[in-house]
Design a protein around this motif. Sequence first.
Motif, PDB file in Angstrom:
ATOM      1  N   GLY A 113      -2.825  -0.814 -28.725  1.00  0.00           N
ATOM      2  CA  GLY A 113      -4.141  -1.140 -28.207  1.00  0.00           C
ATOM      3  C   GLY A 113      -4.627  -2.533 -28.580  1.00  0.00           C
ATOM      4  N   ASP A 114      -5.954  -2.648 -28.783  1.00  0.00           N
ATOM      5  CA  ASP A 114      -6.567  -3.937 -29.092  1.00  0.00           C
ATOM      6  C   ASP A 114      -6.060  -4.524 -30.408  1.00  0.00           C
ATOM      7  N   ALA A 115      -5.782  -3.667 -31.371  1.00  0.00           N
ATOM      8  CA  ALA A 115      -5.293  -4.153 -32.670  1.00  0.00           C
ATOM      9  C   ALA A 115      -3.967  -4.888 -32.514  1.00  0.00           C
ATOM     10  N   ALA A 116      -3.105  -4.394 -31.648  1.00  0.00           N
ATOM     11  CA  ALA A 116      -1.816  -5.058 -31.420  1.00  0.00           C
ATOM     12  C   ALA A 116      -2.014  -6.431 -30.789  1.00  0.00           C
TER      13      ALA A 116
ATOM     14  N   GLU B 167      -7.205  -1.129 -39.358  1.00  0.00           N
ATOM     15  CA  GLU B 167      -7.544  -0.008 -40.244  1.00  0.00           C
ATOM     16  C   GLU B 167      -7.699   1.303 -39.482  1.00  0.00           C
ATOM     17  N   SER B 168      -8.276   1.222 -38.288  1.00  0.00           N
ATOM     18  CA  SER B 168      -8.544   2.442 -37.538  1.00  0.00           C
ATOM     19  C   SER B 168      -7.693   2.575 -36.273  1.00  0.00           C
ATOM     20  N   ALA B 169      -6.683   1.746 -36.131  1.00  0.00           N
ATOM     21  CA  ALA B 169      -5.891   1.733 -34.900  1.00  0.00           C
ATOM     22  C   ALA B 169      -4.825   2.820 -34.902  1.00  0.00           C
ATOM     23  N   GLU B 170      -4.453   3.192 -33.704  1.00  0.00           N
ATOM     24  CA  GLU B 170      -3.331   4.110 -33.536  1.00  0.00           C
ATOM     25  C   GLU B 170      -2.034   3.342 -33.725  1.00  0.00           C
ATOM     26  N   ARG B 171      -1.016   4.088 -34.098  1.00  0.00           N
ATOM     27  CA  ARG B 171       0.300   3.484 -34.273  1.00  0.00           C
ATOM     28  C   ARG B 171       1.321   4.281 -33.469  1.00  0.00           C
ATOM     29  N   ASN B 172       2.354   3.580 -33.015  1.00  0.00           N
ATOM     30  CA  ASN B 172       3.409   4.284 -32.281  1.00  0.00           C
ATOM     31  C   ASN B 172       4.373   4.922 -33.272  1.00  0.00           C
TER      32      ASN B 172
END
Length: 139
Positions: A96-99, A84-89
């Motif tokens: 990051g950790d979400a991936a 929900e709060s992760a960065e995306r390429n």
Amino acid sequence: MTSYITQLSEGFGRPEGASALPLDVKYDKLIDWLVERKFLVRDWPQRLHVVQDRAAELPSQGVREADAPLDYTAVVARGSQLAESAERNMLGQLKGDAALWQKVVAVYEKGGLWYGEAAQALARNTDFEVPALRRTAAR
């Protein structure tokens, strides 16, 4: 001729009421049933152990208590929480950790490992936890 073809095509479908019939699989044979129907790979316990070890090495930051097992539901919950709060390429993929957490979820789902884990938990709870809770409640 068309009436003959119509009769053939109408008579060989699913029998009426077959969709309403329950699926009767004994809970202690559920894992064997899943393996026979190829929902679950044969070497699933080894793969599950590897995936759980990999998930335990990920940065957790308050995901679980120290003694709580890290199972599929906890991994999915943590992955979706981070997504929900992760960065995306630029392609829209997580960074990051979400991936990392999403990769573990993908490995769980790829071999159907979560089916085996859920079936194992069902059998364990039915055989051990429910009778223990009944004894505790009877006291």
